[in-house]
Design an enzyme around this catalytic site. Structure first.
Site, mmCIF file in Angstrom:
data_model
loop_
_atom_site.group_PDB
_atom_site.id
_atom_site.type_symbol
_atom_site.label_atom_id
_atom_site.label_comp_id
_atom_site.label_asym_id
_atom_site.label_seq_id
_atom_site.Cartn_x
_atom_site.Cartn_y
_atom_site.Cartn_z
ATOM 1 N N LYS A 1 -28.429 -20.554 11.445
ATOM 2 C CA LYS A 1 -29.586 -21.002 12.583
ATOM 3 C C LYS A 1 -30.251 -19.655 13.034
ATOM 4 C CE LYS A 1 -26.226 -21.343 16.046
ATOM 5 N NZ LYS A 1 -25.110 -22.359 16.601
ATOM 6 N N ARG B 1 -22.998 -31.576 23.951
ATOM 7 C CA ARG B 1 -24.169 -30.835 23.948
ATOM 8 C C ARG B 1 -25.083 -31.729 23.053
ATOM 9 N NH1 ARG B 1 -24.364 -24.955 21.113
ATOM 10 N NH2 ARG B 1 -23.804 -25.947 19.404
ATOM 11 N N TYR C 1 -38.116 3.978 35.670
ATOM 12 C CA TYR C 1 -38.693 3.080 36.521
ATOM 13 C C TYR C 1 -37.834 2.837 37.825
ATOM 14 C CZ TYR C 1 -42.417 1.486 33.381
ATOM 15 O OH TYR C 1 -43.580 1.570 32.637
ATOM 16 N N MET D 1 -39.970 -0.753 28.056
ATOM 17 C CA MET D 1 -40.040 -1.555 27.218
ATOM 18 C C MET D 1 -39.927 -1.029 25.604
ATOM 19 S SD MET D 1 -43.828 -3.419 26.178
ATOM 20 C CE MET D 1 -43.781 -4.251 27.823
HETATM 21 C C1 LIG Z 1 -23.780 -22.273 15.718
HETATM 22 C C2 LIG Z 1 -23.079 -23.319 15.360
HETATM 23 C C3 LIG Z 1 -21.924 -22.752 14.523
HETATM 24 C C4 LIG Z 1 -21.663 -21.532 14.083
HETATM 25 O O1 LIG Z 1 -20.863 -20.757 15.333
HETATM 26 P P1 LIG Z 1 -20.160 -19.412 15.217
HETATM 27 O O2 LIG Z 1 -19.506 -19.258 16.581
HETATM 28 O O3 LIG Z 1 -21.454 -18.408 15.190
HETATM 29 O O4 LIG Z 1 -19.546 -19.189 14.181
HETATM 30 C C5 LIG Z 1 -21.287 -23.868 13.917
HETATM 31 N N1 LIG Z 1 -21.437 -25.321 14.142
HETATM 32 C C6 LIG Z 1 -22.571 -25.483 15.061
HETATM 33 C C7 LIG Z 1 -22.876 -27.194 15.368
HETATM 34 C C8 LIG Z 1 -23.109 -24.341 15.978
HETATM 35 O O5 LIG Z 1 -24.139 -24.846 16.637
#
Ligand SMILES: *Cc1c(COP(=O)(O)O)cnc(C)c1O
Length: 368
Positions: free
Chosen positions: A29, A127, A249, A301
């Protein structure tokens, strides 16, 4: 930003070995945690990875173009797309509620199709995922699942990075009881850290993300993963200071003794977070060779300033590289200094210069 694809492959093999004979998927992802899905996903496929997980339909479509054969799972199924979208691109949506399960069933009836889907259940991390009361309704009346072609039943651990957390066993227990009764082909529970909780957590496939990209899945223990990312900056200028003066800054840092300050051409626009600015309690560390050099003043930046007074002059000249994430200081260590987690560091990187090893093929370069 150098991304070591050999380290990615090695990390995948470590995780797969850890899965003791079970399959191991990969969570890709957010563009492979910011590091580049087009380059990284094929490396994982070559190592034998068959299941790829993304959060959104768009990521799935992008990955489908890269991996025509892979099994691609989309965590947020119908929240982000219509059933036809998933069928058209051959993606497996995750259904996250009874309402989504119903919607998918109706689609299958109407079109007389049985495209595979996953059911997500929340076992303690509300979630996404079908909530316990709806799961109970399904267990009481399995006909609610209609005749869905169920590929995976999935749940996600909230506290896997803390091996002693009681939530792990609670979630495992609940998932164990429910997944058995939901007639999916396969079950999956473990993220990176979950894989290291032991074989009870493995089920049919793992879904590691972070560990593939080099983050430590076993905090407080030595990392079993190889470092994937190296972030280097170039020294633009060295200033010798012999009278007390302010740096950066807000004039938040004042030199107190004679020394040298190096200006390096990396800043928050490159993902070197502004929270790495120095304050009275802590200074983030960069390295020149193996000498640690602290960030002084605010991160701006495109630039940071480092106190290089301890580095011999011949090792510290304009044009020379400085390691911001490197062999002496990994993304987890930098994250601690920034008050965040390695995940946020990784996904913030890569905005401008990215090169992949082996090959040093430069794929992205925007300098201005
Ligand atoms: C991001 C995610 C993972 C992977 O988690 P890591 O801690 O990066 O290994 C697996 N399952 C779900 C549902 C996630 O959102």
């Amino acid at each position: 930003l150098l991304i070591d694809l050999n380290a990615v492959a090695a990390n995948y093999r470590v995780l797969k070995d850890q899965m003791s004979g079970k399959a191991c998927g990969a969570c890709v992802k957010a563009n492979c945690y910011g590091l580049g899905m087009e380059e990284i996903a094929p490396v994982l496929a070559r190592e034998g990875c068959e299941d790829f997980f993304v959060s959104f339909l768009e990521g799935g479509i992008k990955l489908r173009a890269v991996l025509p054969e892979a099994c691609i799972h989309v965590f947020t199924g119908l929240a982000g797309g219509k059933p036809q979208d998933f069928v058209e691109h051959n993606l497996i949506p995750g259904l996250n509620s009874l309402a989504e399960i119903n919607a998918w069933s109706q689609f299958c009836h109407k079109t007389n199709t049985s495209h595979p889907v996953n059911v997500h259940i929340h076992s303690g991390m509300p979630r996404t995922g079908t909530p316990p009361d709806e799961v109970k309704a399904i267990l009481d009346d399995p006909s609610l699942l209609g005749d869905l072609n169920l590929e995976l039943v999935i749940s996600h651990l909230a506290c896997a990075d803390d091996a002693n957390h009681p939530m792990n066993a609670e979630q495992l227990n609940y998932f164990n009881g429910t997944q058995r009764k939901i007639a999916a082909k396969r079950a999956s529970l473990a993220n990176s850290s979950g894989i290291f909780l032991g074989s009870d957590y493995h089920f049919d496939t793992g879904r590691p993300g972070a560990a593939i990209y080099g983050l430590n899945p076993t905090p407080n223990k030595p990392s079993p993963m190889a470092q994937v990312v190296r972030l280097q900056g170039k020294i633009l200028q060295i200033r010798c200071v012999d009278t007390p003066q302010s740096v950066g800054y807000g004039a938040t840092h004042r030199t107190s003794e004679p020394g040298r300050i190096a200006t390096v051409g990396v800043g928050y626009a490159d993902g070197y977070l502004r929270s790495l600015s120095s304050n009275t309690n802590r200074k983030a560390m960069a390295h020149i060779g193996d000498v640690p050099v602290p960030v002084v003043g605010r991160v701006s930046m495109d630039m940071i300033t480092l106190d290089v007074s301890r580095v011999p002059e011949h090792q510290c000249r304009p044009g020379m590289p400085v390691d911001l994430i490197g062999p002496h200081h990994d993304a987890d260590a930098l994250a601690q200094e920034a008050g965040t987690i390695g995940y946020e560091i990784k996904t913030s990187l890569g905005g401008r210069h990215t090169a992949y090893l082996p090959g040093r093929k430069r794929l992205k370069e925007e300098t201005s």
